[in-house]
Design a protein around this motif. Structure first.
Motif, PDB file in Angstrom:
ATOM      1  N   SER A 183       0.823  -1.203   0.000  1.00 13.51           N
ATOM      2  CA  SER A 183       0.000   0.000   0.000  1.00 13.51           C
ATOM      3  C   SER A 183       0.859   1.256   0.000  1.00 13.51           C
ATOM      4  O   SER A 183       1.940   1.294   0.569  1.00 13.51           O
ATOM      5  CB  SER A 183      -0.918   0.002   1.224  1.00 13.51           C
ATOM      6  N   SER A 184       0.316   2.275  -0.636  1.00 11.06           N
ATOM      7  CA  SER A 184       0.979   3.573  -0.720  1.00 11.06           C
ATOM      8  C   SER A 184       0.274   4.554   0.210  1.00 11.06           C
ATOM      9  O   SER A 184      -0.937   4.761   0.108  1.00 11.06           O
ATOM     10  CB  SER A 184       0.917   4.070  -2.168  1.00 11.06           C
ATOM     11  N   ILE A 185       1.043   5.152   1.117  1.00 10.89           N
ATOM     12  CA  ILE A 185       0.499   6.082   2.105  1.00 10.89           C
ATOM     13  C   ILE A 185       1.158   7.448   1.924  1.00 10.89           C
ATOM     14  O   ILE A 185       2.372   7.545   1.761  1.00 10.89           O
ATOM     15  CB  ILE A 185       0.752   5.572   3.537  1.00 10.89           C
ATOM     16  N   LEU A 202      -3.959   5.536   0.988  1.00 11.90           N
ATOM     17  CA  LEU A 202      -4.358   6.149   2.253  1.00 11.90           C
ATOM     18  C   LEU A 202      -3.606   7.455   2.445  1.00 11.90           C
ATOM     19  O   LEU A 202      -2.419   7.548   2.123  1.00 11.90           O
ATOM     20  CB  LEU A 202      -4.033   5.199   3.419  1.00 11.90           C
ATOM     21  N   VAL A 203      -4.315   8.452   2.978  1.00  7.62           N
ATOM     22  CA  VAL A 203      -3.695   9.725   3.333  1.00  7.62           C
ATOM     23  C   VAL A 203      -3.927   9.971   4.807  1.00  7.62           C
ATOM     24  O   VAL A 203      -5.055   9.857   5.296  1.00  7.62           O
ATOM     25  CB  VAL A 203      -4.286  10.897   2.511  1.00  7.62           C
ATOM     26  N   LEU A 252      -7.376   9.412   6.794  1.00  4.61           N
ATOM     27  CA  LEU A 252      -7.359   9.399   8.248  1.00  4.61           C
ATOM     28  C   LEU A 252      -6.986  10.806   8.713  1.00  4.61           C
ATOM     29  O   LEU A 252      -5.855  11.249   8.509  1.00  4.61           O
ATOM     30  CB  LEU A 252      -6.339   8.370   8.763  1.00  4.61           C
ATOM     31  N   MET A 253      -7.946  11.502   9.290  1.00  3.30           N
ATOM     32  CA  MET A 253      -7.702  12.862   9.773  1.00  3.30           C
ATOM     33  C   MET A 253      -6.970  12.796  11.118  1.00  3.30           C
ATOM     34  O   MET A 253      -7.280  11.935  11.941  1.00  3.30           O
ATOM     35  CB  MET A 253      -9.024  13.615   9.945  1.00  3.30           C
ATOM     36  N   ASP A 270      -6.318  -1.813   9.443  1.00  4.78           N
ATOM     37  CA  ASP A 270      -7.755  -2.103   9.307  1.00  4.78           C
ATOM     38  C   ASP A 270      -8.379  -1.274   8.183  1.00  4.78           C
ATOM     39  O   ASP A 270      -9.214  -1.769   7.427  1.00  4.78           O
ATOM     40  CB  ASP A 270      -8.497  -1.829  10.625  1.00  4.78           C
ATOM     41  N   MET A 271      -7.988  -0.014   8.090  1.00  4.41           N
ATOM     42  CA  MET A 271      -8.523   0.845   7.031  1.00  4.41           C
ATOM     43  C   MET A 271      -8.141   0.341   5.652  1.00  4.41           C
ATOM     44  O   MET A 271      -8.925   0.419   4.711  1.00  4.41           O
ATOM     45  CB  MET A 271      -8.031   2.291   7.211  1.00  4.41           C
TER      46      MET A 271
END
Length: 124
Positions: free
Chosen positions: A6-8, A52-53, A81-82, A120-121
């Motif tokens: 995954s790329s974050i 995901l950011v 994800l804030m 989990d996200m």
């Protein structure tokens, strides 16, 4: 946390937070991580392969709640994800209305808990 492809992307004006999260997520999670301390630069760098950011709400250049719809416009499937140290119910509700997937308070109670939340996200 298990190895992921995954790329974050992490967007935060605090370089210490960026460094800590990048090291943890790269080392412990095996994620591909890019960091930005300027939200304007980050928006232009978001691509369809960003999974995901992690987005800080309070930044001097641009509020994270204003950044959020711009990120989703570029990649409607990205999970966001804030992050904030200044939480109010209004901010939480506003972030969810604008498309945030989840929310976390800073300082983080545990990097492992944060890592589990991220994992989990990314499963969904």
């Amino acid at each position: 946390m298990s190895k992921k492809e995954s790329s974050i992307v992490i967007i935060d004006d605090e370089n210490d937070i960026l460094s800590m999260l990048e090291k943890y997520l790269t080392r412990e999670g095996g994620y591909k991580v890019r960091t930005f301390n300027n939200p304007v630069t980050a928006i232009s760098s978001i691509s369809k392969d960003t999974d995901l950011v992690l987005l800080d709400i309070m930044m001097p250049q641009m509020n994270g709640l204003d950044v959020l719809p711009k990120l989703l416009e570029k990649n409607p499937d990205v999970k966001v994800l804030m992050m904030t140290a200044y939480s109010t119910l209004d901010k939480v509700l506003n972030a969810h209305r604008k498309g945030a997937t989840n929310y976390v308070m800073k300082p983080f109670s545990s990097l492992n808990e944060l890592g589990n939340k991220i994992e989990d996200m990314l499963k969904d």
